[in-house]
Design an enzyme around this catalytic site. Structure first.
Site, PDB file in Angstrom:
ATOM      1  N   GLU A 101      -6.343   4.046  -6.102  1.00 55.21           N
ATOM      2  CA  GLU A 101      -7.632   4.283  -5.459  1.00 55.21           C
ATOM      3  C   GLU A 101      -8.137   5.672  -5.840  1.00 55.21           C
ATOM      4  O   GLU A 101      -7.428   6.662  -5.671  1.00 55.21           O
ATOM      5  CB  GLU A 101      -7.485   4.194  -3.939  1.00 55.21           C
ATOM      6  CG  GLU A 101      -8.824   4.339  -3.225  1.00 55.21           C
ATOM      7  CD  GLU A 101      -8.707   4.756  -1.763  1.00 55.21           C
ATOM      8  OE1 GLU A 101      -9.584   4.398  -0.973  1.00 55.21           O
ATOM      9  OE2 GLU A 101      -7.732   5.451  -1.401  1.00 55.21           O
ATOM     10  N   ASP A 141       0.864  -1.171   0.000  1.00 59.56           N
ATOM     11  CA  ASP A 141       0.000   0.000   0.000  1.00 59.56           C
ATOM     12  C   ASP A 141       0.905   1.227   0.000  1.00 59.56           C
ATOM     13  O   ASP A 141       1.748   1.392   0.883  1.00 59.56           O
ATOM     14  CB  ASP A 141      -0.886  -0.019   1.256  1.00 59.56           C
ATOM     15  CG  ASP A 141      -2.241   0.611   1.023  1.00 59.56           C
ATOM     16  OD1 ASP A 141      -2.282   1.681   0.393  1.00 59.56           O
ATOM     17  OD2 ASP A 141      -3.247   0.045   1.479  1.00 59.56           O
ATOM     18  N   HIS A 196     -11.331  -2.529   3.313  1.00 61.58           N
ATOM     19  CA  HIS A 196     -11.201  -2.169   4.728  1.00 61.58           C
ATOM     20  C   HIS A 196     -11.927  -0.882   5.098  1.00 61.58           C
ATOM     21  O   HIS A 196     -11.929  -0.509   6.269  1.00 61.58           O
ATOM     22  CB  HIS A 196      -9.712  -2.036   5.057  1.00 61.58           C
ATOM     23  CG  HIS A 196      -9.075  -0.886   4.322  1.00 61.58           C
ATOM     24  ND1 HIS A 196      -8.951  -0.868   2.952  1.00 61.58           N
ATOM     25  CD2 HIS A 196      -8.557   0.282   4.759  1.00 61.58           C
ATOM     26  CE1 HIS A 196      -8.384   0.269   2.587  1.00 61.58           C
ATOM     27  NE2 HIS A 196      -8.124   0.977   3.659  1.00 61.58           N
ATOM     28  N   ASP A 197     -12.480  -0.171   4.110  1.00 64.14           N
ATOM     29  CA  ASP A 197     -13.208   1.073   4.384  1.00 64.14           C
ATOM     30  C   ASP A 197     -14.719   0.887   4.252  1.00 64.14           C
ATOM     31  O   ASP A 197     -15.464   1.858   4.426  1.00 64.14           O
ATOM     32  CB  ASP A 197     -12.790   2.170   3.390  1.00 64.14           C
ATOM     33  CG  ASP A 197     -11.348   2.617   3.572  1.00 64.14           C
ATOM     34  OD1 ASP A 197     -10.821   2.523   4.685  1.00 64.14           O
ATOM     35  OD2 ASP A 197     -10.756   3.072   2.567  1.00 64.14           O
ATOM     36  N   ASP A 248      -2.895   4.675  -2.417  1.00 68.42           N
ATOM     37  CA  ASP A 248      -3.919   5.297  -1.583  1.00 68.42           C
ATOM     38  C   ASP A 248      -4.307   6.672  -2.131  1.00 68.42           C
ATOM     39  O   ASP A 248      -3.429   7.487  -2.444  1.00 68.42           O
ATOM     40  CB  ASP A 248      -3.340   5.437  -0.167  1.00 68.42           C
ATOM     41  CG  ASP A 248      -4.383   5.809   0.869  1.00 68.42           C
ATOM     42  OD1 ASP A 248      -5.306   5.009   1.075  1.00 68.42           O
ATOM     43  OD2 ASP A 248      -4.268   6.889   1.475  1.00 68.42           O
TER      44      ASP A 248
HETATM   45  O1  TEU Z   1      -9.295   5.995   1.894  1.00 67.98           O
HETATM   46  C1  TEU Z   1      -9.700   7.143   1.241  1.00 67.98           C
HETATM   47  C2  TEU Z   1     -10.906   7.730   1.693  1.00 67.98           C
HETATM   48  O2  TEU Z   1     -11.230   8.791   1.190  1.00 67.98           O
HETATM   49  C3  TEU Z   1     -11.717   7.061   2.718  1.00 67.98           C
HETATM   50  O3  TEU Z   1     -11.250   7.459   3.946  1.00 67.98           O
HETATM   51  C4  TEU Z   1     -13.120   7.408   2.525  1.00 67.98           C
HETATM   52  O4  TEU Z   1     -13.278   8.781   2.539  1.00 67.98           O
HETATM   53  C5  TEU Z   1     -13.989   6.852   3.582  1.00 67.98           C
HETATM   54  O5  TEU Z   1     -13.696   5.551   3.880  1.00 67.98           O
HETATM   55  C6  TEU Z   1     -15.394   6.891   3.127  1.00 67.98           C
HETATM   56  O6  TEU Z   1     -16.114   7.706   3.961  1.00 67.98           O
HETATM   57  C7  TEU Z   1      -7.944   5.725   1.970  1.00 67.98           C
HETATM   58  C8  TEU Z   1      -7.733   4.487   2.795  1.00 67.98           C
HETATM   59  O7  TEU Z   1      -8.303   3.387   2.132  1.00 67.98           O
HETATM   60  C9  TEU Z   1      -8.294   4.723   4.153  1.00 67.98           C
HETATM   61  O8  TEU Z   1      -8.248   3.577   4.965  1.00 67.98           O
HETATM   62  C10 TEU Z   1      -7.491   5.842   4.779  1.00 67.98           C
HETATM   63  O9  TEU Z   1      -8.046   6.180   6.022  1.00 67.98           O
HETATM   64  C11 TEU Z   1      -7.480   7.079   3.896  1.00 67.98           C
HETATM   65  O10 TEU Z   1      -7.215   6.784   2.534  1.00 67.98           O
HETATM   66  C12 TEU Z   1      -6.379   8.013   4.337  1.00 67.98           C
HETATM   67  O11 TEU Z   1      -5.140   7.445   4.053  1.00 67.98           O
END
Ligand code: TEU
Ligand code: CA
Length: 576
Positions: free
Chosen positions: A254, A110, A328-329, A212
């Site tokens: 992403e 990542d 994971h989000d 990311d």
């Molecule tokens: O996620 C990007 C992101 O914008 C998410 O935080 C999203 O806004 C949220 O899940 C939806 O409401 C990436 C990573 O996947 C995430 O785990 C990180 O927290 C984020 O970037 C910051 O690095």
């Protein structure tokens, strides 16, 4: 497997190898704890490599394991060239790369380079004084005339994207938490440092990067631009030249805001940017008004299909899709899209059937392959996620309805994905001998790897078969995609076509029986490639489907021969 296992054929021999593989995402904190501290770690991952090899995956996307204060579970990196002690050491990482490689599995790191942790030495230098050589590695601005933040730019994690630094009297930008200051990609030295670091990891043998929030690196804070800034693609092309060219690695960017048009810019074959884009239109089109994820709309199949089909069409000739239903989000797929109460097994397998048989590279998020469900948290103190906690605090401060917020978090919060992997029915699901850092789902007594490993009817066995199909049938990888029944509110159907080979997929994406008249373009007769009820080999006439019934039929057509109107009923090997 022991250390003396002979190396299998290198997994990265072929050009575009990443089109035919299946990626498995590991969120290390929640995967497997080897030493009883309640936190998953790299030796824990190594201990499960045989399980993953058996599943058939070819790549692990490893969520961040770098040194980090863990304000955002590793998405706040304090040293790109070291490993967080709770996850292990660099030697553990090298062992993971080597052991995975022996099993034909590549490790995709990542790459979190939109921001660092505020404990990264670059930021510590940057904040030390206005004339520090690293000052410009981050985004600093003077206060507004009233002393407030320079402008209204919001953080994705609630509140302003600006934090005031007393010592130097300026604000720095953080699109995420204050502990995640944004890097300034307009600075060429910063970019060179990043490429250097990428090369360092690639030389260690990693198979690529998941990038990311990569669409944020071109941000223009003074113009209130967060994503898709004017220099974004220049930077990605430079990154390709400096770190990726000639390496034949998997790169996936992403992008929450990508459109089918920008999707092609990231992944077009002559663009020299990324292998593929990881976009969320099928996810966010089901969020509430103004994109409010805490008020998600009930699942609606036509909206969901429209988003996925639009991307399939847009990237049909060029570019490449990532296929995913969880990460994971996001909430657990079977809870968000399926029916985790009445039709748990059927809906988990039905959703997977759609995801794995579209055109693109499928991603499996840890635990999805056994049908893990949402966490079921009801109290704020059960949550660990910075996003959920920040928005809860914001709702509380504003006097909003906290019960409604908790319902939203239970449906859509990120910790749904982050409860420990359910390996066994034992205490703490075999994840740890200690106290897990976040609650284990009590349904691990029913839903666990142990239960499913020898069961041919399990969700796990279905995933194994889907992953296997991709390896044995080129039509799954390379076939074109033709959507069918697009306006049908219950059925997800499409065909894939390659030369005279055809795969027709029919899924009842609902908890009620379905019935429909099969259109000519979907009619098929051949052999059953996969099913989650009794096998079927014909799609024709008026078709009745059980709740969440899913199957696919492989056939041969004489599509190449314009003089022949009718199709054959060949099996996969016959009638060539
Ligand atoms: O996620 C990007 C992101 O914008 C998410 O935080 C999203 O806004 C949220 O899940 C939806 O409401 C990436 C990573 O996947 C995430 O785990 C990180 O927290 C984020 O970037 C910051 O690095
Ligand atoms: Ca541990």
């Amino acid at each position: 497997m022991a250390d003396n296992v002979p190396a299998t054929k290198p997994y990265r021999d072929d050009a575009d190898w990443w089109k035919s593989t299946t990626v498995y995402q590991i969120y290390p904190r929640s995967f497997c704890d080897s030493n009883g501290d309640g936190i998953g770690d790299i030796p824990g991952i190594v201990s499960k490599l045989d399980y993953l090899a058996d599943l058939g995956i070819g790549v692990i996307w490893l969520s961040p394991v770098y040194a980090s204060p863990m304000e955002d579970n590793g998405y706040d990196i304090s040293d790109y060239r070291d490993i967080a002690p709770e996850f292990g050491t660099l030697a553990d990482m090298d062992r993971l790369i080597a052991e995975a490689g022996k099993r034909g599995i590549g490790i995709v790191m990542d790459l979190v380079v939109n921001h660092t942790s505020d404990r990264h030495e670059w930021f510590e230098a940057s904040r030390a004084s206005r004339d520090n050589p690293k000052r410009d590695f981050y985004v600093w601005r003077d206060p507004a005339p009233d002393g407030g933040p320079p402008n209204d730019l919001p953080s994705y994690f609630a509140g302003s994207a600006w934090a005031f630094d007393e010592a130097t009297g300026q604000y720095y930008m953080h699109l995420f938490a204050p502990g995640q200051p944004d890097l300034n990609w307009d600075n060429p030295q910063l970019r060179a440092e990043i490429y250097d670091m990428m090369n360092w990891w690639l030389d260690r043998g990693v198979a690529g990067f998941r990038m990311d929030v990569i669409d944020l690196i071109g941000k223009q804070p003074d113009r209130l631009i967060r994503n898709n800034g004017p220099k974004l693609h220049d930077y990605l092309q430079e990154m390709h030249r400096e770190a990726l060219a000639g390496r034949n690695v998997l790169t996936v960017g992403e992008s929450w805001e990508a459109t089918p048009e920008t999707g092609l810019l990231f992944s077009g074959r002559d663009r020299d940017e990324l292998s593929m884009v990881f976009q969320f239109q099928h996810v966010t089109s089901l969020w509430g008004e103004d994109g409010n994820k805490w008020r998600p709309r009930p699942f609606d199949l036509v909206t969901f299909k429209r988003a996925l089909n639009e991307w399939q069409r847009a990237l049909a000739e060029d570019g490449w899709n990532s296929l995913f239903v969880s990460n994971h989000d996001l909430p657990r797929a079977v809870s968000r899209y399926g029916d985790d109460r009445r039709h748990w097994r059927e809906s988990a397998t039905a959703i997977a059937t759609v995801n794995h048989l579209m055109r693109g590279t499928p991603y499996v998020f840890q635990g999805e392959e056994i049908g893990m469900t949402n966490a079921g948290f009801t109290q704020i103190d059960q949550y660990r996620d910075v996003e959920t906690l920040n928005f809860h605090a914001e709702h509380e401060a504003a006097g909003y309805d906290l019960a409604a917020f908790l319902d939203g978090a239970a449906a859509n919060g990120r910790d749904n994905a982050r409860t420990p992997v359910q390996w066994t029915a034992a205490k703490n699901s075999g994840f740890t001998d200690g106290i897990p850092w976040i609650g284990v789902n009590p349904n691990h007594d029913r839903i666990n790897v142990d239960n499913q490993i020898g069961d041919e009817h399990s969700v796990l066995a279905h995933y194994r078969r889907l992953i296997g199909l991709r390896k044995t049938h080129p039509v799954v990888v390379h076939g074109d995609y033709v959507p069918c029944l697009e306006d049908n509110p219950q059925i997800f159907a499409f065909t894939r076509n390659l030369g005279n080979r055809r795969l027709a997929v029919v899924v009842n994406f609902s908890s009620e029986p379905a019935r429909c008249d099969i259109p000519a373009g979907l009619e098929t007769s051949g052999v059953c490639a996969i099913s989650n009820y009794a096998p079927r080999d014909t799609i024709a006439g008026t078709l009745g489907l059980a709740p969440w019934e899913a199957f696919a039929v492989l056939s041969e057509t004489r599509g190449q021969d314009p003089s022949s109107g009718s199709k054959s009923t060949g099996t996969d090997t016959a009638q060539r």
